[in-house]
Write a protein that holds these residues in place. Sequence first.
Motif, PDB file in Angstrom:
ATOM      1  N   LEU A  28     -33.212  -7.568  45.892  1.00  0.00           N
ATOM      2  CA  LEU A  28     -32.619  -7.002  44.683  1.00  0.00           C
ATOM      3  C   LEU A  28     -31.350  -7.774  44.313  1.00  0.00           C
ATOM      4  CD1 LEU A  28     -33.032  -4.496  42.781  1.00  0.00           C
ATOM      5  CD2 LEU A  28     -31.270  -3.375  44.133  1.00  0.00           C
ATOM      6  N   ALA A  29     -30.537  -8.019  45.342  1.00  0.00           N
ATOM      7  CA  ALA A  29     -29.302  -8.781  45.111  1.00  0.00           C
ATOM      8  C   ALA A  29     -29.669 -10.146  44.542  1.00  0.00           C
ATOM      9  CB  ALA A  29     -28.521  -8.914  46.414  1.00  0.00           C
ATOM     10  N   GLU A  30     -30.708 -10.766  45.118  1.00  0.00           N
ATOM     11  CA  GLU A  30     -31.052 -12.117  44.662  1.00  0.00           C
ATOM     12  C   GLU A  30     -31.515 -12.110  43.209  1.00  0.00           C
ATOM     13  OE1 GLU A  30     -31.927 -13.963  49.057  1.00  0.00           O
ATOM     14  OE2 GLU A  30     -33.647 -13.395  47.813  1.00  0.00           O
ATOM     15  N   SER A  31     -32.387 -11.139  42.861  1.00  0.00           N
ATOM     16  CA  SER A  31     -32.919 -11.166  41.494  1.00  0.00           C
ATOM     17  C   SER A  31     -31.830 -10.809  40.473  1.00  0.00           C
ATOM     18  CB  SER A  31     -34.129 -10.242  41.364  1.00  0.00           C
ATOM     19  OG  SER A  31     -33.705  -8.918  41.521  1.00  0.00           O
ATOM     20  N   ARG A  32     -30.878  -9.952  40.849  1.00  0.00           N
ATOM     21  CA  ARG A  32     -29.848  -9.573  39.873  1.00  0.00           C
ATOM     22  C   ARG A  32     -28.697 -10.569  39.796  1.00  0.00           C
ATOM     23  NH1 ARG A  32     -29.248  -3.034  40.181  1.00  0.00           N
ATOM     24  NH2 ARG A  32     -31.368  -2.541  39.544  1.00  0.00           N
ATOM     25  N   LEU A  33     -28.466 -11.289  40.899  1.00  0.00           N
ATOM     26  CA  LEU A  33     -27.274 -12.144  40.907  1.00  0.00           C
ATOM     27  C   LEU A  33     -27.554 -13.594  40.542  1.00  0.00           C
ATOM     28  CD1 LEU A  33     -25.266 -10.675  43.908  1.00  0.00           C
ATOM     29  CD2 LEU A  33     -25.067 -10.194  41.478  1.00  0.00           C
ATOM     30  N   LEU A  34     -28.814 -14.015  40.613  1.00  0.00           N
ATOM     31  CA  LEU A  34     -29.098 -15.411  40.225  1.00  0.00           C
ATOM     32  C   LEU A  34     -28.688 -15.699  38.777  1.00  0.00           C
ATOM     33  CD1 LEU A  34     -32.360 -16.615  42.012  1.00  0.00           C
ATOM     34  CD2 LEU A  34     -30.122 -17.760  41.930  1.00  0.00           C
ATOM     35  N   PRO A  35     -28.995 -14.777  37.826  1.00  0.00           N
ATOM     36  CA  PRO A  35     -28.540 -15.043  36.446  1.00  0.00           C
ATOM     37  C   PRO A  35     -27.010 -15.142  36.346  1.00  0.00           C
ATOM     38  CG  PRO A  35     -30.153 -13.253  36.493  1.00  0.00           C
ATOM     39  CD  PRO A  35     -29.816 -13.572  37.911  1.00  0.00           C
ATOM     40  N   VAL A  36     -26.274 -14.356  37.163  1.00  0.00           N
ATOM     41  CA  VAL A  36     -24.808 -14.423  37.141  1.00  0.00           C
ATOM     42  C   VAL A  36     -24.371 -15.803  37.645  1.00  0.00           C
ATOM     43  CG1 VAL A  36     -22.646 -13.428  38.024  1.00  0.00           C
ATOM     44  CG2 VAL A  36     -24.611 -11.936  37.567  1.00  0.00           C
ATOM     45  N   ALA A  37     -24.995 -16.254  38.753  1.00  0.00           N
ATOM     46  CA  ALA A  37     -24.651 -17.565  39.306  1.00  0.00           C
ATOM     47  C   ALA A  37     -24.897 -18.651  38.256  1.00  0.00           C
ATOM     48  CB  ALA A  37     -25.482 -17.825  40.564  1.00  0.00           C
ATOM     49  N   ARG A  38     -26.041 -18.565  37.572  1.00  0.00           N
ATOM     50  CA  ARG A  38     -26.373 -19.612  36.579  1.00  0.00           C
ATOM     51  C   ARG A  38     -25.356 -19.628  35.441  1.00  0.00           C
ATOM     52  NH1 ARG A  38     -32.176 -18.525  37.363  1.00  0.00           N
ATOM     53  NH2 ARG A  38     -32.629 -19.821  39.179  1.00  0.00           N
ATOM     54  N   ARG A  39     -24.939 -18.420  34.998  1.00  0.00           N
ATOM     55  CA  ARG A  39     -23.952 -18.352  33.910  1.00  0.00           C
ATOM     56  C   ARG A  39     -22.660 -19.077  34.276  1.00  0.00           C
ATOM     57  NH1 ARG A  39     -25.691 -13.034  32.797  1.00  0.00           N
ATOM     58  NH2 ARG A  39     -24.053 -12.049  34.023  1.00  0.00           N
ATOM     59  N   HIS A  40     -22.370 -19.120  35.578  1.00  0.00           N
ATOM     60  CA  HIS A  40     -21.117 -19.747  36.029  1.00  0.00           C
ATOM     61  C   HIS A  40     -21.354 -21.140  36.617  1.00  0.00           C
ATOM     62  CE1 HIS A  40     -18.355 -16.306  35.475  1.00  0.00           C
ATOM     63  NE2 HIS A  40     -19.505 -15.643  35.478  1.00  0.00           N
ATOM     64  N   ASP A  41     -22.531 -21.711  36.306  1.00  0.00           N
ATOM     65  CA  ASP A  41     -22.859 -23.064  36.786  1.00  0.00           C
ATOM     66  C   ASP A  41     -22.831 -23.164  38.307  1.00  0.00           C
ATOM     67  OD1 ASP A  41     -23.370 -24.172  34.340  1.00  0.00           O
ATOM     68  OD2 ASP A  41     -21.243 -24.633  33.969  1.00  0.00           O
ATOM     69  N   LEU A  42     -23.188 -22.083  38.966  1.00  0.00           N
ATOM     70  CA  LEU A  42     -23.266 -22.115  40.431  1.00  0.00           C
ATOM     71  C   LEU A  42     -24.746 -22.231  40.799  1.00  0.00           C
ATOM     72  CD1 LEU A  42     -20.703 -19.217  40.924  1.00  0.00           C
ATOM     73  CD2 LEU A  42     -20.322 -21.619  41.535  1.00  0.00           C
ATOM     74  N   LYS A  43     -25.067 -23.183  41.685  1.00  0.00           N
ATOM     75  CA  LYS A  43     -26.494 -23.507  41.901  1.00  0.00           C
ATOM     76  C   LYS A  43     -27.211 -22.459  42.755  1.00  0.00           C
ATOM     77  CE  LYS A  43     -26.774 -28.433  41.134  1.00  0.00           C
ATOM     78  NZ  LYS A  43     -25.319 -28.768  40.969  1.00  0.00           N
ATOM     79  N   THR A  44     -26.523 -21.933  43.745  1.00  0.00           N
ATOM     80  CA  THR A  44     -27.192 -21.004  44.662  1.00  0.00           C
ATOM     81  C   THR A  44     -26.363 -19.728  44.825  1.00  0.00           C
ATOM     82  OG1 THR A  44     -26.004 -21.787  46.602  1.00  0.00           O
ATOM     83  CG2 THR A  44     -28.042 -22.983  46.028  1.00  0.00           C
ATOM     84  N   LEU A  45     -26.985 -18.717  45.438  1.00  0.00           N
ATOM     85  CA  LEU A  45     -26.228 -17.487  45.695  1.00  0.00           C
ATOM     86  C   LEU A  45     -25.153 -17.721  46.747  1.00  0.00           C
ATOM     87  CD1 LEU A  45     -28.953 -14.727  45.452  1.00  0.00           C
ATOM     88  CD2 LEU A  45     -27.194 -15.354  43.821  1.00  0.00           C
ATOM     89  N   GLY A  46     -25.399 -18.674  47.621  1.00  0.00           N
ATOM     90  CA  GLY A  46     -24.370 -19.063  48.601  1.00  0.00           C
ATOM     91  C   GLY A  46     -23.124 -19.549  47.871  1.00  0.00           C
ATOM     92  N   ASP A  47     -23.349 -20.347  46.801  1.00  0.00           N
ATOM     93  CA  ASP A  47     -22.206 -20.851  46.015  1.00  0.00           C
ATOM     94  C   ASP A  47     -21.485 -19.678  45.343  1.00  0.00           C
ATOM     95  OD1 ASP A  47     -22.946 -23.382  46.720  1.00  0.00           O
ATOM     96  OD2 ASP A  47     -24.026 -23.793  44.841  1.00  0.00           O
ATOM     97  N   LEU A  48     -22.271 -18.701  44.862  1.00  0.00           N
ATOM     98  CA  LEU A  48     -21.681 -17.532  44.200  1.00  0.00           C
ATOM     99  C   LEU A  48     -20.791 -16.766  45.186  1.00  0.00           C
ATOM    100  CD1 LEU A  48     -21.640 -15.651  41.633  1.00  0.00           C
ATOM    101  CD2 LEU A  48     -23.471 -14.374  42.712  1.00  0.00           C
ATOM    102  N   VAL A  49     -21.314 -16.537  46.389  1.00  0.00           N
ATOM    103  CA  VAL A  49     -20.531 -15.790  47.386  1.00  0.00           C
ATOM    104  C   VAL A  49     -19.283 -16.594  47.772  1.00  0.00           C
ATOM    105  CG1 VAL A  49     -20.545 -14.772  49.706  1.00  0.00           C
ATOM    106  CG2 VAL A  49     -22.529 -14.494  48.207  1.00  0.00           C
ATOM    107  N   ALA A  50     -19.419 -17.906  47.854  1.00  0.00           N
ATOM    108  CA  ALA A  50     -18.244 -18.738  48.177  1.00  0.00           C
ATOM    109  C   ALA A  50     -17.182 -18.577  47.090  1.00  0.00           C
ATOM    110  CB  ALA A  50     -18.664 -20.207  48.318  1.00  0.00           C
ATOM    111  N   ALA A  51     -17.624 -18.521  45.816  1.00  0.00           N
ATOM    112  CA  ALA A  51     -16.665 -18.349  44.711  1.00  0.00           C
ATOM    113  C   ALA A  51     -15.998 -16.979  44.805  1.00  0.00           C
ATOM    114  CB  ALA A  51     -17.381 -18.508  43.373  1.00  0.00           C
ATOM    115  N   LEU A  52     -16.766 -15.963  45.195  1.00  0.00           N
ATOM    116  CA  LEU A  52     -16.192 -14.613  45.338  1.00  0.00           C
ATOM    117  C   LEU A  52     -15.170 -14.590  46.467  1.00  0.00           C
ATOM    118  CD1 LEU A  52     -19.457 -12.465  45.034  1.00  0.00           C
ATOM    119  CD2 LEU A  52     -17.635 -12.643  43.331  1.00  0.00           C
TER     120      LEU A  52
END
Length: 303
Positions: A28-52
Amino acid sequence: MTPQDFDYLRQMLRERSGLMLSAEKQYLAESRLLPVARRHDLKTLGDLVAALRAKPAAPLVSEVVEAMTTNETFFFRDKVPFEHFRQTIMPALIEKRAREKRIRIWCAAAATGQEPYSLAMALREMAVTQPAIAGFRIDIVATDLSGEVLERARSGIYSQFEVQRGLPIQLLLKYFKQTGDAWQIAADIRSMVQLRTLNLLNDFSPLGTFDLVFCRNVLIYFEQPTKIGVFNRIAKQMPQDGFLVLGAAETVVGLTDAFKPVPDKRGLYAPTRRRGPAPTAISLDSRAPSTSIATGNSKKPRP
Ligand SMILES: C[S@@+](CC[C@H](N)C(=O)[O-])C[C@H]1O[C@@H](n2cnc3c(N)ncnc32)[C@H](O)[C@@H]1O
């Protein structure tokens, strides 16, 4: 996403919104957060968590929290609470508030607005069948954690699919205007509802006291101590003769004695007798609109 990243996300969501994400909900986290990552030019969810992790106070955090909330709602959802509203709650409040002629209602997790607008339409309909409501000033305050869903509520625009879920056709024709493929709820119904961003984990005493609180289908996502805290704080914002309405899968039973179920009224609760001081007086934002059910016009708040 590594297990450590997922744990970080779960912890952050719990702290920021109360939302408990179980270990098996990684998909669920993956399907909901991938669009957020893409909006911020982050390639993976790992990158998103690193940004957080790098900026835990950044607006990205709110975006992630909002993306993880479930905003499912529809007009007159579950029907029964709205029957209680028409047949039990409003007749009781009209009688009890006959002198001050003022009733305050809070929708505590209003999502895209269908719940508070259902209450507003029900009130308008009641003005025809229950003339005693004439002249009452009724405030409907609708809050949600998510600014995005409140923006949708503010627009009052709903898709064909959304107006087909739970909304009787006669109310659709009476209170909505078709705009292209969508429908917009009438401005005078919108003006009956004050929309505000509010996280239930935060202090909500500045909202003032409420005769009726609809808090439906949000506490199911919280762990027990959080639910108990919210119930107890709601009780403090309510007179002893107020009402609390919960969702079909929610109850106070076994969690708090601040409320008790109203017999034979599923989902309806009343505050229990308190020995402590009375709840604080209404501290209404003096700029907030309010509604006279008799006319639908805005009036100045009571000083
Ligand atoms: C499933 S919807 C319920 C909508 C409506 N009450 C109903 O029953 O149809 C849950 C809403 O709770 C909101 N929410 C989640 N956590 C919250 C929190 N900590 N404070 C306030 N609202 C929250 C979400 O943004 C979402 O719009």
